[in-house]
Motif scaffolding. Structure first.
Motif: not given
Length: 398
Positions: A103-104, A136-138, A155-158
């Motif tokens: 998480q971020i 990679t970003y949101q 749930r930013f990245i696994q």
């Protein structure tokens, strides 16, 4: 970044009819343009986390939540912290479905106002091809942050994806690079531009030419209308606006010798609309006489009037008049209008085919009918292009 909006403000000496149409004389018309500008502070923060693989299996408060150093805007008024949660706590209801994710979050520690409006972009940097940087970003849209608020992605990245060496997030030095880009709105400014003017007229002249048109002092040429009435005008204005008038009034022709222009095919009200457009560029009766203005604009080579009349005809186009507009556009060299009318007729044939205008059109314009058939072949819509039914016959479904 700017957003431009346009509006108009008019002072009128008119009576509004029940349908909402002004009845009377427009005294002034003023157009106003307003431009909105956002003043932004851009913050670009990079956080390098060394020995990051250590956190894959290590647990505990020191390892589960990583907090970046504080970073600020240049003036120090906005103070931020970035938080990275490696191992979400499964006992928290919000984290129950995120136990396998990293998480971020962004935390607004301090701000000069209670709320801040900004756009934020979280970035995890990848190095898949040597020194070539990938990301990679949101991204969030512009949103409101309250002082003391924390916001981000649960749930930013696994976690397995992040720690897998094949994915390139961890460099050979075992470093993870996280970036955040902030666009903070510091101020919103609305500026009113100078009023737009008719491109034909310099500042201050439009009102004068409106008076000149209404009073016609020192006129030196007379139009004769279809009912025999006379309308006065000025040779200089007509010649400056139209090359046809210029040639007509400067050579040894009857118009130049008699100072009279015979327009016995044009009613007086149409001519007055035409001259209002010639002198001032505007007329309150353009919509009513748009077809006739197109004829006169083509005859006297007035491109701006032709565009105005075409726009007015386009807005008025409907099933009841389309069959009249098509030959008008074809005869008076308005190809864009002609194309739009043909497309409208092809797409609305069922509504048009039994109108009186289409019956006359079908009998008197075989060449245009042939062009409609060709357009029908290009259309993806299925219908039969048939002659109009007899006046007493109802429309049929095809």
């Amino acid at each position: 970044m700017s957003v431009v909006g346009e509006g108009s403000r008019s002072t009128r000496s008119v009576v509004i009819s029940p349908g909402g149409t002004p009845a009377g004389t427009v005294r002034t018309c003023k157009e106003i343009t307003c431009q909105r500008t956002l003043d932004l502070d851009l913050v670009r923060f990079t956080w390098n986390i060394e020995n990051f693989s250590w956190y894959k299996d290590s647990r505990g408060q020191a390892y589960d939540v990583l907090e970046s150093p504080h970073f600020q805007t240049d003036d120090g008024q906005y103070d931020w912290v970035l938080r990275l949660i490696i191992h979400p706590r499964p006992d928290r209801p919000a984290d129950e479905l995120c136990r396998d994710s990293v998480q971020i979050f962004l935390h607004l520690h301090n701000a000069p106002r209670e709320t801040a409006h900004l756009k934020c972009q979280f970035v995890f940097v990848r190095f898949l091809h040597a020194t070539k940087e990938d990301q990679t970003y949101q991204i969030s849209r512009f949103r409101e942050f309250r002082r003391g608020e924390t916001w981000g992605f649960r749930r930013f990245i696994q976690r397995n994806t992040l720690f897998d060496p094949k994915n390139g997030f961890l460099q050979s030095s075992d470093r993870l690079t996280v970036k955040i880009n902030l666009d903070i709105i510091r101020a919103i400014r609305d500026e009113v531009a100078k009023p737009a003017r008719n491109p034909l007229l310099a500042d201050g002249l439009q009102e004068g030419l409106q008076v000149l048109y209404k009073t016609m002092p020192h006129s030196d040429v007379t139009f004769v209308c279809s009912d025999g009435s006379h309308v006065k005008a000025h040779k200089a204005i007509l010649s400056a606006r139209s090359p046809v008038f210029a040639a007509m009034l400067s050579h040894d022709l009857s118009e130049q010798r008699t100072n009279t222009i015979d327009l016995k095919d044009i009613p007086k009200d149409v001519l007055e609309t035409f001259l209002s457009l010639v002198y001032t560029g505007v007329s309150t009766t353009l919509d009513e006489h748009a077809g006739s203005i197109l004829v006169l604009a083509e005859r006297y080579q007035l491109t701006d009037l032709k565009e105005k009349s075409v726009d007015a005809l386009r807005k008025k186009m409907c099933a009841g008049n389309a069959a009249d507009l098509l030959p008008l556009a074809d005869l008076h060299n308005a190809p864009e209008l002609k194309n739009e009318v043909m497309e409208f007729m092809v797409n609305n044939h069922e509504k048009i085919r039994d109108t009186e205008a289409f019956r006359d059109f079908f009998m008197t314009h075989p060449a245009l009918m042939a062009q409609l058939y060709e357009r029908k072949q290009e259309s993806s819509k299925r219908f039969k292009m048939e002659p109009p039914s007899s006046p007493g016959e109802h429309s049929r479904n095809h």
